[in-house]
Design a protein around this motif. Structure first.
Motif, mmCIF file in Angstrom:
data_model
loop_
_atom_site.group_PDB
_atom_site.id
_atom_site.type_symbol
_atom_site.label_atom_id
_atom_site.label_comp_id
_atom_site.label_asym_id
_atom_site.label_seq_id
_atom_site.Cartn_x
_atom_site.Cartn_y
_atom_site.Cartn_z
ATOM 1 N N TYR A 1 -8.427 -0.865 -0.034
ATOM 2 C CA TYR A 1 -8.000 -0.018 1.093
ATOM 3 C C TYR A 1 -8.463 1.436 1.002
ATOM 4 N N LYS B 1 -10.802 3.255 3.747
ATOM 5 C CA LYS B 1 -10.407 4.509 4.386
ATOM 6 C C LYS B 1 -11.455 5.594 4.118
ATOM 7 N N ASP C 1 -13.320 7.886 6.763
ATOM 8 C CA ASP C 1 -13.248 9.355 6.649
ATOM 9 C C ASP C 1 -14.644 9.982 6.664
ATOM 10 N N CYS D 1 -8.824 5.384 11.664
ATOM 11 C CA CYS D 1 -8.345 6.016 10.442
ATOM 12 C C CYS D 1 -6.813 5.997 10.408
ATOM 13 N N GLU E 1 -4.389 3.765 7.808
ATOM 14 C CA GLU E 1 -3.364 4.451 7.017
ATOM 15 C C GLU E 1 -2.003 3.780 7.200
ATOM 16 N N ASN F 1 0.154 1.825 4.353
ATOM 17 C CA ASN F 1 1.534 2.163 3.994
ATOM 18 C C ASN F 1 2.445 0.946 4.055
#
Ligand SMILES: [Zn+2]
Length: 253
Positions: free
Chosen positions: A42, A46, A50, A153, A157, A161
Protein backbone atom coordinates in the motif's frame (compact mmCIF):
# COMPACT_ATOMS: atom_id res chain seq x y z
CA UNK A 1 4.74 -56.54 22.71
CA UNK A 2 7.14 -55.26 25.34
CA UNK A 3 7.53 -51.79 26.75
CA UNK A 4 10.05 -50.59 24.05
CA UNK A 5 7.41 -51.07 21.37
CA UNK A 6 4.92 -49.03 23.38
CA UNK A 7 7.57 -46.36 23.87
CA UNK A 8 8.22 -46.22 20.10
CA UNK A 9 4.50 -45.91 19.44
CA UNK A 10 4.30 -43.04 21.91
CA UNK A 11 7.21 -41.27 20.17
CA UNK A 12 5.57 -41.79 16.78
CA UNK A 13 2.25 -40.47 17.95
CA UNK A 14 3.82 -37.49 19.56
CA UNK A 15 5.88 -36.73 16.43
CA UNK A 16 2.74 -37.00 14.36
CA UNK A 17 1.05 -34.53 16.72
CA UNK A 18 4.04 -32.21 16.56
CA UNK A 19 3.96 -32.25 12.77
CA UNK A 20 0.28 -31.43 12.65
CA UNK A 21 0.86 -28.57 15.13
CA UNK A 22 3.73 -27.39 12.93
CA UNK A 23 1.37 -27.51 9.96
CA UNK A 24 -1.02 -25.19 11.80
CA UNK A 25 1.85 -22.85 12.72
CA UNK A 26 2.91 -22.77 9.09
CA UNK A 27 -0.62 -21.95 7.95
CA UNK A 28 -0.60 -19.01 10.37
CA UNK A 29 2.88 -17.93 9.28
CA UNK A 30 1.87 -17.98 5.61
CA UNK A 31 -1.21 -15.87 6.37
CA UNK A 32 0.85 -13.43 8.45
CA UNK A 33 3.40 -13.12 5.61
CA UNK A 34 0.59 -12.57 3.10
CA UNK A 35 -0.87 -9.79 5.25
CA UNK A 36 2.60 -8.28 5.67
CA UNK A 37 3.14 -8.20 1.89
CA UNK A 38 -0.30 -6.72 1.28
CA UNK A 39 0.41 -4.12 3.93
CA UNK A 40 3.77 -3.25 2.37
CA UNK A 41 2.22 -2.91 -1.07
CA UNK A 42 0.00 0.00 0.00
CA UNK A 43 2.61 2.65 0.84
CA UNK A 44 4.27 1.78 -2.51
CA UNK A 45 0.97 2.20 -4.35
CA UNK A 46 0.38 5.51 -2.57
CA UNK A 47 3.92 6.64 -3.30
CA UNK A 48 3.37 6.07 -7.04
CA UNK A 49 0.17 8.12 -6.95
CA UNK A 50 1.90 10.88 -4.93
CA UNK A 51 4.67 11.02 -7.52
CA UNK A 52 2.08 11.33 -10.29
CA UNK A 53 0.33 14.12 -8.35
CA UNK A 54 3.63 16.05 -7.99
CA UNK A 55 4.41 15.55 -11.67
CA UNK A 56 0.97 16.83 -12.71
CA UNK A 57 1.22 19.79 -10.32
CA UNK A 58 4.55 20.78 -11.89
CA UNK A 59 3.00 20.35 -15.35
CA UNK A 60 0.06 22.62 -14.41
CA UNK A 61 2.51 25.23 -13.09
CA UNK A 62 4.59 25.29 -16.25
CA UNK A 63 1.44 25.35 -18.40
CA UNK A 64 0.15 28.33 -16.41
CA UNK A 65 3.46 30.08 -17.06
CA UNK A 66 3.12 29.42 -20.79
CA UNK A 67 -0.47 30.70 -20.71
CA UNK A 68 0.61 33.89 -18.89
CA UNK A 69 3.41 34.46 -21.40
CA UNK A 70 1.06 34.01 -24.38
CA UNK A 71 -1.48 36.39 -22.83
CA UNK A 72 1.28 38.94 -22.33
CA UNK A 73 2.42 38.50 -25.96
CA UNK A 74 -1.14 38.88 -27.22
CA UNK A 75 -1.70 42.09 -25.22
CA UNK A 76 1.62 43.52 -26.50
CA UNK A 77 0.72 42.67 -30.09
CA UNK A 78 -2.76 44.15 -29.64
CA UNK A 79 -1.21 47.45 -28.49
CA UNK A 80 1.04 47.38 -31.54
CA UNK A 81 -2.07 47.03 -33.73
CA UNK A 82 -3.49 50.11 -31.96
CA UNK A 83 -0.23 52.03 -32.49
CA UNK A 84 -0.19 51.28 -36.26
CA UNK A 85 -3.87 52.05 -36.48
CA UNK A 86 -3.34 55.46 -34.90
CA UNK A 87 -0.47 56.14 -37.30
CA UNK A 88 -2.71 55.30 -40.26
CA UNK A 89 -5.49 57.60 -39.01
CA UNK A 90 -3.06 60.44 -38.30
CA UNK A 91 -1.47 60.19 -41.77
CA UNK A 92 -4.85 59.95 -43.49
CA UNK A 93 -5.77 63.14 -41.65
CA UNK A 94 -2.57 64.80 -42.86
CA UNK A 95 -3.29 63.74 -46.45
CA UNK A 96 -6.32 66.07 -46.43
CA UNK A 97 -4.21 69.23 -46.34
CA UNK A 98 -1.33 68.16 -48.54
CA UNK A 99 -0.11 70.74 -50.97
CA UNK A 100 2.34 68.96 -53.25
CA UNK A 101 2.80 65.62 -54.99
CA UNK A 102 6.10 64.85 -53.23
CA UNK A 103 4.59 65.14 -49.74
CA UNK A 104 1.54 63.18 -50.87
CA UNK A 105 3.72 60.30 -52.05
CA UNK A 106 5.76 60.28 -48.87
CA UNK A 107 2.72 60.15 -46.62
CA UNK A 108 1.03 57.62 -48.88
CA UNK A 109 4.10 55.38 -48.47
CA UNK A 110 3.92 55.73 -44.67
CA UNK A 111 0.23 54.77 -44.71
CA UNK A 112 1.03 51.70 -46.81
CA UNK A 113 3.77 50.59 -44.45
CA UNK A 114 1.55 51.15 -41.40
CA UNK A 115 -1.31 49.23 -43.03
CA UNK A 116 0.99 46.30 -43.80
CA UNK A 117 2.27 46.32 -40.22
CA UNK A 118 -1.25 46.52 -38.83
CA UNK A 119 -2.35 43.53 -40.96
CA UNK A 120 0.72 41.57 -39.92
CA UNK A 121 0.15 42.33 -36.22
CA UNK A 122 -3.58 41.53 -36.47
CA UNK A 123 -2.69 38.12 -37.94
CA UNK A 124 -0.23 37.63 -35.10
CA UNK A 125 -2.96 38.40 -32.55
CA UNK A 126 -5.16 35.70 -34.17
CA UNK A 127 -2.28 33.20 -34.27
CA UNK A 128 -1.48 33.77 -30.57
CA UNK A 129 -5.20 33.56 -29.75
CA UNK A 130 -5.50 30.13 -31.40
CA UNK A 131 -2.36 28.88 -29.69
CA UNK A 132 -3.66 30.18 -26.39
CA UNK A 133 -6.93 28.32 -26.91
CA UNK A 134 -5.05 25.03 -27.50
CA UNK A 135 -2.86 25.64 -24.47
CA UNK A 136 -5.92 26.40 -22.31
CA UNK A 137 -7.56 23.14 -23.42
CA UNK A 138 -4.40 21.22 -22.55
CA UNK A 139 -4.26 22.98 -19.21
CA UNK A 140 -7.88 22.03 -18.46
CA UNK A 141 -7.13 18.39 -19.32
CA UNK A 142 -4.10 18.32 -17.07
CA UNK A 143 -6.04 19.96 -14.23
CA UNK A 144 -8.72 17.30 -14.61
CA UNK A 145 -6.11 14.52 -14.50
CA UNK A 146 -4.65 16.12 -11.39
CA UNK A 147 -8.10 16.26 -9.77
CA UNK A 148 -8.62 12.55 -10.51
CA UNK A 149 -5.20 11.62 -9.13
CA UNK A 150 -5.87 13.58 -5.95
CA UNK A 151 -9.15 11.73 -5.62
CA UNK A 152 -7.34 8.40 -6.13
CA UNK A 153 -4.83 9.40 -3.49
CA UNK A 154 -7.61 10.13 -0.98
CA UNK A 155 -9.33 6.83 -1.80
CA UNK A 156 -6.20 4.76 -1.30
CA UNK A 157 -5.50 6.51 2.00
CA UNK A 158 -9.02 5.72 3.24
CA UNK A 159 -8.68 2.12 2.05
CA UNK A 160 -5.31 1.82 3.74
CA UNK A 161 -6.67 3.12 7.06
CA UNK A 162 -9.61 0.74 6.96
CA UNK A 163 -7.43 -2.24 6.04
CA UNK A 164 -4.81 -1.38 8.67
CA UNK A 165 -7.47 -1.72 11.36
CA UNK A 166 -8.55 -5.09 9.92
CA UNK A 167 -4.98 -6.34 9.52
CA UNK A 168 -4.09 -5.40 13.07
CA UNK A 169 -7.11 -7.28 14.38
CA UNK A 170 -6.30 -10.42 12.34
CA UNK A 171 -2.59 -10.26 13.21
CA UNK A 172 -3.39 -10.04 16.94
CA UNK A 173 -5.72 -13.03 16.62
CA UNK A 174 -3.12 -15.00 14.68
CA UNK A 175 -0.46 -14.20 17.27
CA UNK A 176 -2.62 -15.47 20.12
CA UNK A 177 -3.47 -18.57 18.12
CA UNK A 178 0.20 -19.19 17.24
CA UNK A 179 1.43 -18.65 20.79
CA UNK A 180 -1.04 -21.25 22.05
CA UNK A 181 0.17 -23.81 19.51
CA UNK A 182 3.86 -22.98 19.98
CA UNK A 183 3.48 -23.78 23.70
CA UNK A 184 2.69 -27.39 22.70
CA UNK A 185 5.55 -27.83 20.23
CA UNK A 186 8.98 -29.07 21.18
CA UNK A 187 11.42 -26.12 21.05
CA UNK A 188 13.90 -28.19 19.00
CA UNK A 189 11.35 -29.00 16.34
CA UNK A 190 10.12 -25.40 16.28
CA UNK A 191 13.68 -24.10 15.92
CA UNK A 192 14.37 -26.43 13.01
CA UNK A 193 11.15 -25.38 11.36
CA UNK A 194 11.98 -21.67 11.79
CA UNK A 195 15.50 -22.13 10.38
CA UNK A 196 14.30 -23.99 7.30
CA UNK A 197 11.38 -21.60 6.82
CA UNK A 198 13.70 -18.59 6.73
CA UNK A 199 15.96 -20.25 4.17
CA UNK A 200 13.15 -21.71 2.08
CA UNK A 201 10.93 -18.80 1.21
CA UNK A 202 8.50 -19.15 4.11
CA UNK A 203 7.84 -22.89 3.98
CA UNK A 204 9.64 -25.11 6.44
CA UNK A 205 7.23 -28.00 6.23
CA UNK A 206 5.95 -29.74 3.12
CA UNK A 207 3.71 -32.60 2.20
CA UNK A 208 5.15 -35.67 0.55
CA UNK A 209 2.77 -37.15 -1.99
CA UNK A 210 3.16 -39.91 -4.60
CA UNK A 211 6.80 -40.29 -3.63
CA UNK A 212 7.51 -36.64 -4.37
CA UNK A 213 8.33 -33.66 -2.15
CA UNK A 214 5.63 -31.08 -2.85
CA UNK A 215 8.03 -28.27 -1.97
CA UNK A 216 10.70 -28.87 -4.61
CA UNK A 217 8.87 -31.53 -6.67
CA UNK A 218 11.81 -33.91 -6.54
CA UNK A 219 11.51 -37.64 -5.89
CA UNK A 220 12.03 -38.87 -2.38
CA UNK A 221 14.12 -42.06 -2.10
CA UNK A 222 11.66 -44.98 -1.76
CA UNK A 223 13.06 -46.14 1.58
CA UNK A 224 12.52 -42.69 3.07
CA UNK A 225 9.04 -42.45 1.60
CA UNK A 226 8.05 -45.81 3.10
CA UNK A 227 9.35 -44.61 6.46
CA UNK A 228 7.24 -41.44 6.11
CA UNK A 229 4.10 -43.37 5.23
CA UNK A 230 4.63 -45.67 8.16
CA UNK A 231 4.93 -42.75 10.51
CA UNK A 232 8.52 -41.73 11.25
CA UNK A 233 10.06 -41.87 14.71
CA UNK A 234 12.26 -38.88 13.92
CA UNK A 235 11.99 -35.77 11.71
CA UNK A 236 12.58 -36.55 8.06
CA UNK A 237 13.76 -33.78 5.78
CA UNK A 238 13.70 -33.69 1.99
CA UNK A 239 17.18 -34.66 0.73
CA UNK A 240 16.89 -31.98 -1.99
CA UNK A 241 15.33 -28.88 -0.40
CA UNK A 242 15.83 -29.84 3.26
CA UNK A 243 12.28 -29.01 4.28
CA UNK A 244 10.61 -31.11 6.95
CA UNK A 245 8.46 -33.76 5.26
CA UNK A 246 5.15 -35.10 6.42
CA UNK A 247 2.42 -37.25 4.97
CA UNK A 248 -1.03 -35.80 4.91
CA UNK A 249 -3.16 -38.71 6.19
CA UNK A 250 -6.29 -37.14 4.73
CA UNK A 251 -4.87 -37.42 1.21
CA UNK A 252 -2.14 -40.03 1.21
CA UNK A 253 -3.53 -42.91 3.26
ZN1 LIG B 1 12.01 -30.96 -1.30
Amino acid sequence: MGPPRIELLRVKNSLQTQLSLLEKIQEIDIEVTRIGKERESYPKKKELIDEEVSRLEAEVDSMLAVKDELERQRAATESEVTVWDEKIKKNEERLKDIKNEKQYKAIGKEVNTATKKKTEMTREVVRIGKLLETKCDELDNTKERLRQKNEECGAIEAEMNQLTAEWEKVLAEKKTERDAIVAKVSPDILRRYELIKDKRNGTGLVVARDGTCQGCHMSIPPQLYIQLRRGPDELIVCPHCHRILYVDKRISV
